[in-house]
Design a protein around this motif. Structure first.
Motif, PDB file in Angstrom:
ATOM      1  N   ILE A   1      37.585  20.037  52.847  1.00 28.54           N
ATOM      2  CA  ILE A   1      37.339  21.328  53.506  1.00 28.54           C
ATOM      3  C   ILE A   1      36.148  22.030  52.854  1.00 28.54           C
ATOM      4  O   ILE A   1      35.297  22.603  53.544  1.00 28.54           O
ATOM      5  CB  ILE A   1      38.597  22.215  53.450  1.00 28.54           C
ATOM      6  CG1 ILE A   1      39.673  21.648  54.361  1.00 28.54           C
ATOM      7  CG2 ILE A   1      38.271  23.658  53.835  1.00 28.54           C
ATOM      8  CD1 ILE A   1      41.014  22.330  54.231  1.00 28.54           C
ATOM      9  N   ALA A   2      36.063  21.963  51.533  1.00 26.44           N
ATOM     10  CA  ALA A   2      34.942  22.585  50.832  1.00 26.44           C
ATOM     11  C   ALA A   2      33.625  21.920  51.201  1.00 26.44           C
ATOM     12  O   ALA A   2      32.613  22.604  51.394  1.00 26.44           O
ATOM     13  CB  ALA A   2      35.162  22.503  49.325  1.00 26.44           C
TER      14      ALA A   2
ATOM     15  N   PHE B   1      41.574  19.844  50.285  1.00 29.70           N
ATOM     16  CA  PHE B   1      40.793  21.046  50.004  1.00 29.70           C
ATOM     17  C   PHE B   1      39.363  20.704  49.616  1.00 29.70           C
ATOM     18  O   PHE B   1      38.426  21.437  49.933  1.00 29.70           O
ATOM     19  CB  PHE B   1      41.460  21.889  48.917  1.00 29.70           C
ATOM     20  CG  PHE B   1      42.515  22.808  49.447  1.00 29.70           C
ATOM     21  CD1 PHE B   1      42.173  23.955  50.130  1.00 29.70           C
ATOM     22  CD2 PHE B   1      43.857  22.513  49.278  1.00 29.70           C
ATOM     23  CE1 PHE B   1      43.137  24.802  50.633  1.00 29.70           C
ATOM     24  CE2 PHE B   1      44.832  23.347  49.770  1.00 29.70           C
ATOM     25  CZ  PHE B   1      44.473  24.499  50.457  1.00 29.70           C
TER      26      PHE B   1
ATOM     27  N   SER C   1      35.951  28.856  47.381  1.00 28.71           N
ATOM     28  CA  SER C   1      37.401  29.045  47.293  1.00 28.71           C
ATOM     29  C   SER C   1      38.134  27.718  47.409  1.00 28.71           C
ATOM     30  O   SER C   1      39.077  27.453  46.660  1.00 28.71           O
ATOM     31  CB  SER C   1      37.883  29.981  48.395  1.00 28.71           C
ATOM     32  OG  SER C   1      37.292  31.239  48.253  1.00 28.71           O
ATOM     33  N   ALA C   2      37.716  26.885  48.344  1.00 34.68           N
ATOM     34  CA  ALA C   2      38.367  25.596  48.542  1.00 34.68           C
ATOM     35  C   ALA C   2      38.170  24.686  47.327  1.00 34.68           C
ATOM     36  O   ALA C   2      39.089  23.967  46.936  1.00 34.68           O
ATOM     37  CB  ALA C   2      37.843  24.917  49.802  1.00 34.68           C
TER      38      ALA C   2
END
Length: 54
Positions: free
Chosen positions: A11-12, A8, A26-27
């Motif tokens: 991904i962020a 995550f 959010s990530a």
């Protein structure tokens, strides 16, 4: 669980590079939660193993 936190986080980072601020935020939030859950479980496991050895 640490693996998912790192995924995550990556991904962020990728979302932030491409300008998706909401997705990145959010990530990062999910990554933080997963990381702290991992730390708590790791500490509990360590303490349990200390008591088990006696």
């Amino acid at each position: 669980m640490l693996h998912y936190a790192i995924v995550f986080f990556v991904i962020a980072l990728i979302a932030a590079v491409f300008g998706f601020g909401g997705i990145a935020a959010s990530a990062v939030g999910i990554a933080k939660i997963l990381f702290f859950v991992f730390v708590v479980l790791a500490v509990l496991s360590f303490v349990a193993s200390l008591f088990r050895r006696g």
